[in-house]
Motif scaffolding. Structure first.
Motif, short mmCIF file in Angstrom:
data_model
loop_
_atom_site.label_atom_id
_atom_site.label_comp_id
_atom_site.label_asym_id
_atom_site.label_seq_id
_atom_site.Cartn_x
_atom_site.Cartn_y
_atom_site.Cartn_z
N SER A 166 0.85 -1.19 0.00
CA SER A 166 0.00 0.00 0.00
C SER A 166 0.89 1.24 0.00
O SER A 166 2.09 1.16 0.26
CB SER A 166 -0.88 0.01 1.25
OG SER A 166 -0.10 0.32 2.38
N GLY A 167 0.28 2.38 -0.30
CA GLY A 167 1.04 3.63 -0.30
C GLY A 167 1.73 3.90 1.03
O GLY A 167 2.89 4.29 1.07
N GLY A 168 1.01 3.64 2.11
CA GLY A 168 1.58 3.88 3.43
C GLY A 168 2.77 2.97 3.69
O GLY A 168 3.80 3.39 4.24
N GLN A 169 2.63 1.71 3.27
CA GLN A 169 3.75 0.77 3.44
C GLN A 169 4.93 1.17 2.57
O GLN A 169 6.08 1.11 3.00
CB GLN A 169 3.28 -0.65 3.09
CG GLN A 169 2.31 -1.22 4.10
CD GLN A 169 1.62 -2.48 3.60
OE1 GLN A 169 1.46 -2.68 2.40
NE2 GLN A 169 1.21 -3.33 4.53
N GLN A 170 4.63 1.61 1.35
CA GLN A 170 5.71 2.05 0.46
C GLN A 170 6.48 3.22 1.07
O GLN A 170 7.70 3.25 1.04
CB GLN A 170 5.15 2.46 -0.91
CG GLN A 170 4.67 1.29 -1.74
CD GLN A 170 4.32 1.73 -3.16
OE1 GLN A 170 5.12 2.34 -3.85
NE2 GLN A 170 3.12 1.41 -3.59
N GLN A 171 5.73 4.16 1.62
CA GLN A 171 6.42 5.32 2.18
C GLN A 171 7.26 4.90 3.40
O GLN A 171 8.32 5.45 3.63
CB GLN A 171 5.42 6.42 2.55
CG GLN A 171 6.07 7.74 2.93
CD GLN A 171 7.00 8.29 1.86
OE1 GLN A 171 8.02 7.68 1.52
NE2 GLN A 171 6.65 9.43 1.30
N ARG A 172 6.78 3.90 4.14
CA ARG A 172 7.57 3.44 5.29
C ARG A 172 8.84 2.73 4.83
O ARG A 172 9.88 2.84 5.47
CB ARG A 172 6.71 2.54 6.18
CG ARG A 172 5.72 3.36 7.01
CD ARG A 172 5.01 2.53 8.03
NE ARG A 172 3.92 1.76 7.45
CZ ARG A 172 3.48 0.61 7.96
NH1 ARG A 172 4.05 0.09 9.03
NH2 ARG A 172 2.48 -0.02 7.38
N VAL A 173 8.77 2.02 3.69
CA VAL A 173 10.00 1.46 3.11
C VAL A 173 10.95 2.61 2.74
O VAL A 173 12.15 2.55 2.98
CB VAL A 173 9.70 0.59 1.87
CG1 VAL A 173 11.01 0.14 1.20
CG2 VAL A 173 8.87 -0.62 2.25
N GLY A 174 10.36 3.66 2.15
CA GLY A 174 11.16 4.84 1.79
C GLY A 174 11.87 5.43 3.00
O GLY A 174 13.04 5.81 2.93
#
Lengths: 252, 226
Positions: free
Chosen positions: A148-156
């Motif tokens: 999800s977008g939120g998960q992607q940003q947390r990877v970032g």
């Protein structure tokens, strides 16, 4: 309440920074200091130069004039080793910019391998620890398209955090997210803040800026109009420009 | 002319048996040309594209000239030109090396242009992300940009690989004993066109599946992008 404002040395010192695109001025003679352990939020209307200012702090944008020091290193000097300097400056993008051909773990590990030159096992362990710290222990092997977008940003965030930077720069980290995913990303940033990470956040989340920042900077048309503690700036803004902006964006 | 007459000329069993060793040797030479030329041209093409991307304006202009010139120049003419000119310049290359040089040059221009487009298709944010973590220009190119760039241009790359592999039959004109040339030689020996027919069948047997595979690949890429 924000943690008490740090009184430490300057991690970022910006002096007389100007940036023009062709003949269009984006920043004009900006001065800003960020002390160790401090969280600074930059707010302002779009096109006010806040992202440009942030991107000058790791020289993703080349300043036209002025100097930028990060942890004592003059980034604007011709002789600076910019790759070495950038290790110490974590940057989180509005649109995540994850590498789509690598897993979450691969995204975090790449710089550990190439920049810190860690062995594969050590880099993997450290990448996983970084993903753990943003609550993604079960997503090591997921590709960005599966998150999800939120998960992607947390990877970032983990990708930047894994290098153990001196400062983290967030460029509208939640602007590209669906509203229900904003919270998880802000929670991760708040946790980093609580651990004493120095940070600069460009954000449209006024409530978050108010809660997490030691200092809020209001920008308009390429200049810093006003800066103060969140309490002062949001409740007793001095300048008319600031009042107009806050009246438009803060819902009472 | 009835079918019997046609079959006697083009599908003559005795001629085929007689020509078989020559055809096999020729096929082997063709295969050797393909495995020498195609990977080398692809590698050089990638290098050209990367050099363009990381280069200043002067180098970029030089690379554009290289790519345009070699794409515009007919490969057969290039081959014959190299074959007949080099000896006068005091350079002695074997026929094999001549064919490799000419077709690698030709292929690298096409691959270079395709990969260049692939590199440009990768968003600026990808480089910014890598550079922001302290990864240098070359590391960013090799580990972040190129893998995505190549993936984006697999269909045109594959299609040009087939094109280049087929172009190895030009080797016959400079007396390379490849499949086509040996088929002509065998034709002169057995006095009928059956060896040529056999060579055509061998070419088709190799390239038809390759082309089919290509179509599948293209379809899959289109589907994956949806």
């Amino acid at each position: 309440m924000p943690a008490s404002a740090a009184t430490g040395d300057a991690v970022v010192r910006i002096e007389g920074l100007s940036k023009t695109y062709g003949t269009t001025p984006a920043l004009h003679a900006v001065n800003l200091t960020v002390r160790r352990g401090e969280a600074v939020a930059i707010i302002g209307p779009s096109g006010s130069g806040k992202s440009t200012l942030l991107r000058c702090i790791n020289r993703l944008e080349e300043p036209t004039e002025g100097r930028v020091f990060v942890d004592g290193v003059d980034l604007t000097s011709r002789s600076v080793d910019i790759n070495k300097a950038r290790r110490e400056i974590g940057f989180v993008f509005q649109s995540f910019n994850l590498y789509p051909h690598l897993t979450a773990q691969g995204n975090v590990r790449l710089a550990l391998r190439l920049v810190l030159r860690l062995g594969r096992a050590e880099a993997t362990a450290r990448a996983r620890a970084a993903l753990d710290s943003v609550g993604l222990s079960d997503k090591y092997a997921s590709y960005p398209s599966q998150l999800s977008g939120g998960q992607q940003q947390r990877v970032g965030i983990a990708r930047a955090l894994a290098l153990d930077p001196k400062i983290m720069l967030f460029d509208e980290p939640t602007s590209a997210l669906d509203p229900e995913l904003v919270g998880e990303v802000l929670a991760v940033i708040a946790t980093m803040r609580a651990r004493g990470m120095t940070m600069v956040i460009v954000s449209h989340e006024m409530q978050f800026a108010r809660e997490v920042a030691d200092r809020v900077v209001f920008m308009n048309e390429g200049v810093i109009v006003e800066e103060n503690t969140p309490d002062e700036l949001f409740n007793r803004p001095v300048r008319q420009r600031t009042r107009d902006f806050l009246a438009r964006v803060v819902r009472h | 002319m009835g079918f019997d007459e046609f079959a006697r000329a083009f599908l003559n069993y005795d001629s085929l048996v007689a020509a078989a060793p020559l055809l096999m040797q020729g096929a082997l030479v063709s295969l050797l040309l393909i495995v020498s030329i195609v990977p080398a041209a692809l590698a050089l093409g990638i290098l050209v594209a990367v050099a363009y991307d990381l280069g200043g304006p002067l180098r970029r202009r030089a690379i554009i000239v290289y790519i345009d010139f070699l794409r515009a120049f007919p490969p057969l003419v290039l081959l014959i030109l190299i074959y007949s000119c080099l000896p006068f310049l005091g350079v002695r290359l074997s026929e094999f090396a001549t064919v490799v040089v000419a077709l690698v040059a030709n292929g690298s221009a096409f691959f270079g242009e395709i990969v260049r487009a692939g590199i440009e298709s990768v968003g600026r944010g990808q480089r910014e992300a890598a550079r922001s973590t302290g990864i240098g220009q070359v590391g960013t190119m090799v580990f972040v940009v190129l893998p995505q760039a190549l993936r984006n241009v697999v269909p045109p790359l594959a299609s040009n690989m087939v094109e280049l592999a087929k172009a190895t039959s030009f080797a016959a004109v400079v007396a390379m004993p490849d499949l086509l040339r040996n088929a002509r030689t065998a034709q002169d020996i057995v006095y009928n066109p059956t060896p040529l027919m056999a060579a055509a069948v061998i070419y088709l047997a190799v390239f038809w599946p390759a082309v089919r595979l290509l179509s599948r690949l293209e379809q899959r890429m289109v589907l994956a992008r949806r």
